[in-house]
Design a protein around this motif. Structure first.
Motif, PDB file in Angstrom:
ATOM      1  N   VAL A 112      -5.062 -12.611   6.820  1.00  0.00           N
ATOM      2  CA  VAL A 112      -4.121 -11.478   6.730  1.00  0.00           C
ATOM      3  C   VAL A 112      -4.843 -10.146   6.561  1.00  0.00           C
ATOM      4  CG1 VAL A 112      -2.295 -12.941   5.784  1.00  0.00           C
ATOM      5  CG2 VAL A 112      -3.828 -11.722   4.215  1.00  0.00           C
ATOM      6  N   MET A 113      -6.165 -10.154   6.716  1.00  0.00           N
ATOM      7  CA  MET A 113      -6.929  -8.939   6.460  1.00  0.00           C
ATOM      8  C   MET A 113      -6.613  -7.834   7.459  1.00  0.00           C
ATOM      9  SD  MET A 113      -9.040  -7.413   4.466  1.00  0.00           S
ATOM     10  CE  MET A 113     -10.060  -8.577   3.543  1.00  0.00           C
ATOM     11  N   LYS A 114      -6.472  -8.158   8.741  1.00  0.00           N
ATOM     12  CA  LYS A 114      -6.256  -7.119   9.747  1.00  0.00           C
ATOM     13  C   LYS A 114      -4.987  -6.328   9.461  1.00  0.00           C
ATOM     14  CE  LYS A 114      -6.242  -6.348  14.748  1.00  0.00           C
ATOM     15  NZ  LYS A 114      -6.358  -6.983  16.084  1.00  0.00           N
ATOM     16  N   GLU A 115      -3.894  -7.029   9.174  1.00  0.00           N
ATOM     17  CA  GLU A 115      -2.644  -6.326   8.897  1.00  0.00           C
ATOM     18  C   GLU A 115      -2.698  -5.597   7.561  1.00  0.00           C
ATOM     19  OE1 GLU A 115       0.468  -9.510   7.319  1.00  0.00           O
ATOM     20  OE2 GLU A 115      -0.663 -10.299   9.020  1.00  0.00           O
ATOM     21  N   THR A 116      -3.450  -6.130   6.610  1.00  0.00           N
ATOM     22  CA  THR A 116      -3.605  -5.471   5.315  1.00  0.00           C
ATOM     23  C   THR A 116      -4.372  -4.169   5.458  1.00  0.00           C
ATOM     24  OG1 THR A 116      -3.589  -7.607   4.150  1.00  0.00           O
ATOM     25  CG2 THR A 116      -4.527  -5.722   2.980  1.00  0.00           C
ATOM     26  N   VAL A 117      -5.457  -4.206   6.232  1.00  0.00           N
ATOM     27  CA  VAL A 117      -6.233  -2.990   6.481  1.00  0.00           C
ATOM     28  C   VAL A 117      -5.369  -1.938   7.160  1.00  0.00           C
ATOM     29  CG1 VAL A 117      -8.152  -2.023   7.807  1.00  0.00           C
ATOM     30  CG2 VAL A 117      -8.462  -4.154   6.542  1.00  0.00           C
ATOM     31  N   ALA A 118      -4.573  -2.357   8.137  1.00  0.00           N
ATOM     32  CA  ALA A 118      -3.702  -1.418   8.849  1.00  0.00           C
ATOM     33  C   ALA A 118      -2.714  -0.739   7.902  1.00  0.00           C
ATOM     34  CB  ALA A 118      -2.956  -2.153   9.962  1.00  0.00           C
ATOM     35  N   ALA A 119      -2.207  -1.499   6.912  1.00  0.00           N
ATOM     36  CA  ALA A 119      -1.249  -0.937   5.963  1.00  0.00           C
ATOM     37  C   ALA A 119      -1.904   0.061   5.011  1.00  0.00           C
ATOM     38  CB  ALA A 119      -0.595  -2.067   5.164  1.00  0.00           C
ATOM     39  N   CYS A 120      -3.187  -0.145   4.722  1.00  0.00           N
ATOM     40  CA  CYS A 120      -3.892   0.733   3.780  1.00  0.00           C
ATOM     41  C   CYS A 120      -4.483   1.963   4.460  1.00  0.00           C
ATOM     42  CB  CYS A 120      -5.026  -0.037   3.097  1.00  0.00           C
ATOM     43  SG  CYS A 120      -4.490  -1.425   2.066  1.00  0.00           S
ATOM     44  N   LYS A 121      -4.774   1.843   5.723  1.00  0.00           N
ATOM     45  CA  LYS A 121      -5.498   2.867   6.479  1.00  0.00           C
ATOM     46  C   LYS A 121      -4.923   4.280   6.364  1.00  0.00           C
ATOM     47  CE  LYS A 121      -7.213   3.533  11.197  1.00  0.00           C
ATOM     48  NZ  LYS A 121      -7.328   2.882  12.532  1.00  0.00           N
ATOM     49  N   PRO A 122      -3.596   4.465   6.351  1.00  0.00           N
ATOM     50  CA  PRO A 122      -3.068   5.838   6.255  1.00  0.00           C
ATOM     51  C   PRO A 122      -3.468   6.578   4.986  1.00  0.00           C
ATOM     52  CG  PRO A 122      -1.365   4.319   7.002  1.00  0.00           C
ATOM     53  CD  PRO A 122      -2.511   3.487   6.552  1.00  0.00           C
ATOM     54  N   PHE A 123      -3.941   5.864   3.972  1.00  0.00           N
ATOM     55  CA  PHE A 123      -4.232   6.489   2.685  1.00  0.00           C
ATOM     56  C   PHE A 123      -5.731   6.650   2.433  1.00  0.00           C
ATOM     57  CE2 PHE A 123      -0.401   3.811   2.486  1.00  0.00           C
ATOM     58  CZ  PHE A 123       0.548   4.827   2.424  1.00  0.00           C
ATOM     59  N   LEU A 124      -6.547   6.388   3.466  1.00  0.00           N
ATOM     60  CA  LEU A 124      -7.990   6.596   3.371  1.00  0.00           C
ATOM     61  C   LEU A 124      -8.316   8.065   3.156  1.00  0.00           C
ATOM     62  CD1 LEU A 124      -9.649   4.452   6.198  1.00  0.00           C
ATOM     63  CD2 LEU A 124     -10.201   4.333   3.769  1.00  0.00           C
ATOM     64  N   ARG A 125      -9.378   8.308   2.385  1.00  0.00           N
ATOM     65  CA  ARG A 125      -9.932   9.650   2.269  1.00  0.00           C
ATOM     66  C   ARG A 125     -11.381   9.608   2.740  1.00  0.00           C
ATOM     67  NH1 ARG A 125      -8.497  12.130  -3.539  1.00  0.00           N
ATOM     68  NH2 ARG A 125     -10.679  11.559  -3.731  1.00  0.00           N
ATOM     69  N   ASP A 126     -11.947  10.767   3.005  1.00  0.00           N
ATOM     70  CA  ASP A 126     -13.310  10.805   3.531  1.00  0.00           C
ATOM     71  C   ASP A 126     -14.322  10.152   2.606  1.00  0.00           C
ATOM     72  OD1 ASP A 126     -12.414  12.111   5.771  1.00  0.00           O
ATOM     73  OD2 ASP A 126     -12.981  14.118   5.065  1.00  0.00           O
ATOM     74  N   ASP A 127     -14.046  10.191   1.293  1.00  0.00           N
ATOM     75  CA  ASP A 127     -15.024   9.648   0.344  1.00  0.00           C
ATOM     76  C   ASP A 127     -14.691   8.234  -0.114  1.00  0.00           C
ATOM     77  OD1 ASP A 127     -12.816  10.190  -1.189  1.00  0.00           O
ATOM     78  OD2 ASP A 127     -13.940  11.093  -2.854  1.00  0.00           O
ATOM     79  N   ALA A 184       0.834  -1.198   0.000  1.00  0.00           N
ATOM     80  CA  ALA A 184       0.000   0.000   0.000  1.00  0.00           C
ATOM     81  C   ALA A 184       0.872   1.252   0.000  1.00  0.00           C
ATOM     82  CB  ALA A 184      -0.910  -0.006   1.213  1.00  0.00           C
ATOM     83  N   ASP A 185       0.458   2.239  -0.811  1.00  0.00           N
ATOM     84  CA  ASP A 185       1.167   3.518  -0.832  1.00  0.00           C
ATOM     85  C   ASP A 185       0.174   4.622  -1.152  1.00  0.00           C
ATOM     86  OD1 ASP A 185       0.704   3.431  -3.580  1.00  0.00           O
ATOM     87  OD2 ASP A 185       2.712   2.669  -4.031  1.00  0.00           O
ATOM     88  N   GLU A 186       0.691   5.835  -1.356  1.00  0.00           N
ATOM     89  CA  GLU A 186      -0.185   6.992  -1.558  1.00  0.00           C
ATOM     90  C   GLU A 186      -1.051   6.895  -2.809  1.00  0.00           C
ATOM     91  OE1 GLU A 186       3.905   7.754  -3.217  1.00  0.00           O
ATOM     92  OE2 GLU A 186       3.086   7.113  -1.278  1.00  0.00           O
ATOM     93  N   THR A 187      -0.710   5.998  -3.733  1.00  0.00           N
ATOM     94  CA  THR A 187      -1.539   5.815  -4.933  1.00  0.00           C
ATOM     95  C   THR A 187      -2.955   5.414  -4.562  1.00  0.00           C
ATOM     96  OG1 THR A 187       0.441   5.097  -6.126  1.00  0.00           O
ATOM     97  CG2 THR A 187      -1.671   4.658  -7.177  1.00  0.00           C
ATOM     98  N   LEU A 188      -3.110   4.675  -3.461  1.00  0.00           N
ATOM     99  CA  LEU A 188      -4.443   4.253  -3.025  1.00  0.00           C
ATOM    100  C   LEU A 188      -5.363   5.444  -2.801  1.00  0.00           C
ATOM    101  CD1 LEU A 188      -3.858   1.356  -0.458  1.00  0.00           C
ATOM    102  CD2 LEU A 188      -5.082   1.221  -2.625  1.00  0.00           C
TER     103      LEU A 188
END
Length: 279
Positions: A77-92, A59-63
Protein backbone atom coordinates in the motif's frame (compact mmCIF):
# COMPACT_ATOMS: atom_id res chain seq x y z
CA UNK A 1 19.61 17.76 18.03
CA UNK A 2 20.23 19.13 21.47
CA UNK A 3 16.65 20.22 22.07
CA UNK A 4 13.30 18.61 21.50
CA UNK A 5 12.17 21.48 19.28
CA UNK A 6 14.78 20.60 16.66
CA UNK A 7 12.98 17.38 15.69
CA UNK A 8 9.40 17.21 14.54
CA UNK A 9 8.66 13.70 13.38
CA UNK A 10 5.74 12.05 11.58
CA UNK A 11 5.13 8.32 11.31
CA UNK A 12 3.04 7.30 8.31
CA UNK A 13 1.99 3.91 9.63
CA UNK A 14 2.03 3.43 13.38
CA UNK A 15 2.64 -0.32 13.72
CA UNK A 16 5.34 -2.29 15.51
CA UNK A 17 8.45 -0.75 13.97
CA UNK A 18 7.12 2.79 14.28
CA UNK A 19 6.20 2.04 17.90
CA UNK A 20 9.72 0.79 18.57
CA UNK A 21 11.20 3.97 17.13
CA UNK A 22 8.74 6.09 19.08
CA UNK A 23 9.66 4.33 22.33
CA UNK A 24 13.33 5.01 21.69
CA UNK A 25 12.85 8.66 20.74
CA UNK A 26 10.00 10.19 22.74
CA UNK A 27 11.33 11.78 25.89
CA UNK A 28 14.92 11.30 24.73
CA UNK A 29 15.26 12.95 21.31
CA UNK A 30 11.90 14.67 21.01
CA UNK A 31 8.77 15.41 22.99
CA UNK A 32 5.46 13.63 22.46
CA UNK A 33 4.02 16.94 21.26
CA UNK A 34 6.53 16.90 18.38
CA UNK A 35 5.33 13.54 17.01
CA UNK A 36 2.44 12.97 14.60
CA UNK A 37 1.11 9.55 13.57
CA UNK A 38 -1.05 8.70 10.56
CA UNK A 39 -2.72 5.28 10.50
CA UNK A 40 -6.06 3.88 9.34
CA UNK A 41 -6.37 1.64 12.42
CA UNK A 42 -8.21 3.43 15.23
CA UNK A 43 -6.80 1.06 17.86
CA UNK A 44 -3.26 1.90 16.75
CA UNK A 45 -4.03 5.61 16.93
CA UNK A 46 -5.53 5.22 20.39
CA UNK A 47 -2.30 3.67 21.71
CA UNK A 48 -0.27 6.52 20.27
CA UNK A 49 -2.67 9.18 21.54
CA UNK A 50 -2.24 7.81 25.07
CA UNK A 51 1.42 8.88 24.81
CA UNK A 52 0.41 12.45 24.03
CA UNK A 53 1.20 12.50 20.31
CA UNK A 54 -1.12 13.94 17.66
CA UNK A 55 -2.84 11.43 15.39
CA UNK A 56 -4.85 11.30 12.17
CA UNK A 57 -6.54 8.57 10.16
CA UNK A 58 -5.35 10.08 6.87
CA UNK A 59 -2.70 12.47 5.60
CA UNK A 60 -3.49 16.15 6.09
CA UNK A 61 -1.79 19.53 6.39
CA UNK A 62 -0.40 18.58 9.82
CA UNK A 63 2.26 16.55 7.99
CA UNK A 64 3.70 19.74 6.55
CA UNK A 65 4.65 20.88 10.05
CA UNK A 66 6.93 17.90 10.58
CA UNK A 67 10.47 17.84 9.23
CA UNK A 68 10.98 14.06 9.07
CA UNK A 69 8.50 11.57 7.64
CA UNK A 70 8.99 7.89 8.41
CA UNK A 71 7.03 5.71 5.98
CA UNK A 72 6.23 2.49 7.85
CA UNK A 73 3.26 0.98 6.00
CA UNK A 74 3.16 -2.34 4.18
CA UNK A 75 4.93 -2.31 0.79
CA UNK A 76 1.71 -3.28 -0.99
CA UNK A 77 0.00 0.00 0.00
CA UNK A 78 3.05 2.26 -0.10
CA UNK A 79 2.40 3.79 -3.54
CA UNK A 80 -1.08 5.02 -2.66
CA UNK A 81 0.12 6.14 0.78
CA UNK A 82 2.92 8.22 -0.74
CA UNK A 83 0.44 9.78 -3.17
CA UNK A 84 -1.82 10.80 -0.27
CA UNK A 85 1.07 12.41 1.63
CA UNK A 86 2.74 14.09 -1.34
CA UNK A 87 0.62 17.29 -1.35
CA UNK A 88 2.00 18.19 2.08
CA UNK A 89 5.72 17.85 1.26
CA UNK A 90 7.99 20.80 1.96
CA UNK A 91 11.40 21.47 0.46
CA UNK A 92 13.14 20.49 3.69
CA UNK A 93 11.16 17.27 4.32
CA UNK A 94 13.38 14.24 4.90
CA UNK A 95 11.63 11.00 3.92
CA UNK A 96 12.73 7.72 5.49
CA UNK A 97 11.32 4.49 4.06
CA UNK A 98 11.44 1.29 6.10
CA UNK A 99 9.46 -0.74 3.56
CA UNK A 100 11.06 -3.89 2.19
CA UNK A 101 11.21 -4.41 -1.55
CA UNK A 102 10.73 -0.81 -2.73
CA UNK A 103 13.97 0.53 -4.14
CA UNK A 104 15.13 4.10 -3.67
CA UNK A 105 14.59 5.14 -7.30
CA UNK A 106 10.98 3.95 -7.27
CA UNK A 107 10.22 5.67 -3.98
CA UNK A 108 11.90 8.87 -5.16
CA UNK A 109 9.80 8.86 -8.34
CA UNK A 110 6.58 8.37 -6.36
CA UNK A 111 7.42 11.20 -3.99
CA UNK A 112 8.78 13.61 -6.61
CA UNK A 113 7.53 15.06 -9.86
CA UNK A 114 8.00 13.77 -13.43
CA UNK A 115 11.68 14.17 -14.24
CA UNK A 116 12.37 15.42 -10.70
CA UNK A 117 12.60 12.53 -8.22
CA UNK A 118 12.64 13.43 -4.54
CA UNK A 119 16.25 13.60 -3.37
CA UNK A 120 15.90 13.93 0.41
CA UNK A 121 15.33 10.24 0.91
CA UNK A 122 16.89 7.52 3.07
CA UNK A 123 15.94 3.88 2.64
CA UNK A 124 16.21 1.79 5.79
CA UNK A 125 15.99 -1.91 6.64
CA UNK A 126 15.61 -2.42 10.41
CA UNK A 127 14.89 -5.74 12.11
CA UNK A 128 12.54 -6.96 14.81
CA UNK A 129 15.00 -6.85 17.74
CA UNK A 130 14.50 -3.10 17.39
CA UNK A 131 11.34 -3.73 19.41
CA UNK A 132 13.55 -4.24 22.48
CA UNK A 133 16.20 -1.67 21.54
CA UNK A 134 18.61 -4.34 20.28
CA UNK A 135 18.12 -4.00 16.54
CA UNK A 136 20.41 -3.20 13.68
CA UNK A 137 19.40 -1.20 10.61
CA UNK A 138 20.93 -0.92 7.18
CA UNK A 139 20.63 2.57 5.68
CA UNK A 140 21.09 3.81 2.13
CA UNK A 141 20.96 7.51 1.26
CA UNK A 142 19.79 8.94 -2.05
CA UNK A 143 22.32 11.10 -3.88
CA UNK A 144 20.71 14.36 -2.80
CA UNK A 145 20.86 13.62 0.93
CA UNK A 146 23.08 16.05 2.85
CA UNK A 147 25.45 15.09 5.62
CA UNK A 148 23.04 16.76 8.04
CA UNK A 149 20.17 14.59 6.82
CA UNK A 150 22.33 11.47 7.01
CA UNK A 151 23.25 12.33 10.59
CA UNK A 152 19.60 12.90 11.44
CA UNK A 153 18.50 9.56 9.95
CA UNK A 154 21.32 7.79 11.76
CA UNK A 155 20.40 9.39 15.07
CA UNK A 156 16.78 8.28 14.67
CA UNK A 157 17.60 4.66 13.92
CA UNK A 158 20.25 4.48 16.64
CA UNK A 159 17.38 4.95 19.09
CA UNK A 160 16.55 1.26 18.55
CA UNK A 161 19.99 -0.27 17.94
CA UNK A 162 23.02 -0.18 15.69
CA UNK A 163 23.28 1.37 12.22
CA UNK A 164 25.23 0.27 9.12
CA UNK A 165 25.37 2.48 6.02
CA UNK A 166 25.48 0.79 2.61
CA UNK A 167 25.93 2.22 -0.87
CA UNK A 168 22.99 1.01 -2.94
CA UNK A 169 19.72 -0.90 -3.10
CA UNK A 170 21.45 -4.19 -3.93
CA UNK A 171 23.29 -3.97 -0.63
CA UNK A 172 20.01 -3.16 1.14
CA UNK A 173 18.70 -6.43 -0.31
CA UNK A 174 21.77 -8.14 1.18
CA UNK A 175 21.02 -6.48 4.53
CA UNK A 176 17.48 -7.83 4.21
CA UNK A 177 18.80 -11.36 3.64
CA UNK A 178 21.19 -11.15 6.60
CA UNK A 179 19.84 -8.99 9.41
CA UNK A 180 16.33 -8.21 8.18
CA UNK A 181 15.27 -11.84 7.79
CA UNK A 182 18.02 -13.10 10.09
CA UNK A 183 16.05 -13.09 13.34
CA UNK A 184 13.74 -15.71 11.83
CA UNK A 185 16.75 -17.94 11.13
CA UNK A 186 17.86 -17.53 14.74
CA UNK A 187 14.37 -18.27 16.07
CA UNK A 188 14.26 -21.43 13.94
CA UNK A 189 17.61 -22.54 15.38
CA UNK A 190 16.33 -21.78 18.88
CA UNK A 191 13.24 -23.90 18.22
CA UNK A 192 15.43 -26.75 17.04
CA UNK A 193 17.67 -26.54 20.14
CA UNK A 194 14.68 -26.49 22.47
CA UNK A 195 12.98 -29.41 20.73
CA UNK A 196 16.22 -31.35 20.76
CA UNK A 197 16.67 -30.70 24.46
CA UNK A 198 13.17 -31.97 25.21
CA UNK A 199 13.75 -35.08 23.12
CA UNK A 200 16.86 -35.78 25.19
CA UNK A 201 14.93 -35.62 28.46
CA UNK A 202 15.00 -32.00 29.55
CA UNK A 203 11.85 -30.16 30.59
CA UNK A 204 10.48 -27.41 28.39
CA UNK A 205 11.62 -24.77 30.89
CA UNK A 206 15.10 -26.25 31.16
CA UNK A 207 15.52 -26.54 27.39
CA UNK A 208 14.34 -22.97 26.86
CA UNK A 209 16.66 -21.50 29.49
CA UNK A 210 19.66 -23.45 28.26
CA UNK A 211 19.04 -22.65 24.59
CA UNK A 212 18.49 -18.93 25.12
CA UNK A 213 21.51 -18.55 27.39
CA UNK A 214 23.71 -20.56 25.05
CA UNK A 215 22.82 -18.47 22.03
CA UNK A 216 23.05 -15.09 23.76
CA UNK A 217 26.26 -16.10 25.54
CA UNK A 218 27.95 -17.36 22.39
CA UNK A 219 26.95 -14.19 20.52
CA UNK A 220 28.29 -12.02 23.34
CA UNK A 221 31.55 -13.97 23.39
CA UNK A 222 31.93 -13.59 19.62
CA UNK A 223 31.25 -9.83 19.79
CA UNK A 224 33.82 -9.28 22.56
CA UNK A 225 36.53 -11.64 21.31
CA UNK A 226 39.23 -10.46 18.86
CA UNK A 227 39.21 -13.97 17.36
CA UNK A 228 36.94 -14.87 14.42
CA UNK A 229 34.03 -17.28 15.02
CA UNK A 230 35.93 -20.07 13.28
CA UNK A 231 38.68 -19.95 15.95
CA UNK A 232 36.11 -19.80 18.77
CA UNK A 233 34.37 -22.84 17.28
CA UNK A 234 37.65 -24.77 17.12
CA UNK A 235 38.35 -24.01 20.78
CA UNK A 236 35.05 -25.61 21.79
CA UNK A 237 35.75 -28.68 19.68
CA UNK A 238 37.97 -31.41 21.11
CA UNK A 239 39.09 -34.09 18.69
CA UNK A 240 36.90 -37.15 19.08
CA UNK A 241 34.67 -35.39 21.60
CA UNK A 242 30.96 -34.62 21.82
CA UNK A 243 31.08 -31.28 19.98
CA UNK A 244 33.13 -32.78 17.16
CA UNK A 245 30.50 -35.48 16.72
CA UNK A 246 27.70 -32.91 16.55
CA UNK A 247 29.62 -30.78 14.05
CA UNK A 248 30.26 -33.87 11.94
CA UNK A 249 26.50 -34.15 11.39
CA UNK A 250 26.22 -30.46 10.52
CA UNK A 251 29.07 -30.79 8.03
CA UNK A 252 27.59 -33.92 6.44
CA UNK A 253 24.32 -32.01 5.89
CA UNK A 254 26.34 -29.00 4.60
CA UNK A 255 24.89 -26.63 7.16
CA UNK A 256 26.90 -23.64 5.90
CA UNK A 257 25.66 -24.12 2.33
CA UNK A 258 22.07 -24.40 3.56
CA UNK A 259 22.34 -21.08 5.38
CA UNK A 260 23.89 -19.39 2.37
CA UNK A 261 21.27 -20.85 0.04
CA UNK A 262 18.51 -19.56 2.33
CA UNK A 263 20.07 -16.08 2.38
CA UNK A 264 20.36 -16.09 -1.41
CA UNK A 265 16.67 -16.99 -1.66
CA UNK A 266 15.79 -14.05 0.62
CA UNK A 267 18.01 -11.72 -1.43
CA UNK A 268 16.43 -12.85 -4.71
CA UNK A 269 12.93 -12.39 -3.32
CA UNK A 270 13.77 -8.85 -2.22
CA UNK A 271 14.89 -8.11 -5.79
CA UNK A 272 11.72 -9.66 -7.21
CA UNK A 273 9.55 -7.59 -4.87
CA UNK A 274 11.31 -4.45 -6.02
CA UNK A 275 10.27 -5.17 -9.59
CA UNK A 276 6.72 -6.20 -8.66
CA UNK A 277 6.04 -3.20 -6.43
CA UNK A 278 7.51 -0.64 -8.82
CA UNK A 279 4.78 -1.32 -11.40
Amino acid sequence: MSTHQELKLAFIGGGNMASALGAGLIGKRCGAQDVHVVDIDENVLKRWAEQGVSTASQADETLGNHRVWVFAVKPQVMKETVAACKPFLRDDTLAISIAAGIDSDTFAQWLGEPGQPWTRLVRCMPNTPSLVGAGISGLCAAKGVSEQDRALAQQLLRAVGEVVWVDNDQQIDAVTALSGSGPAYVFLFLEALMQGGRQLGLSEAQARQLALATLSGATELASLSPEPPSVLRERVTSKGGTTAEALRVFNERDFVAIVQEAMKASYNRASELSVELSK
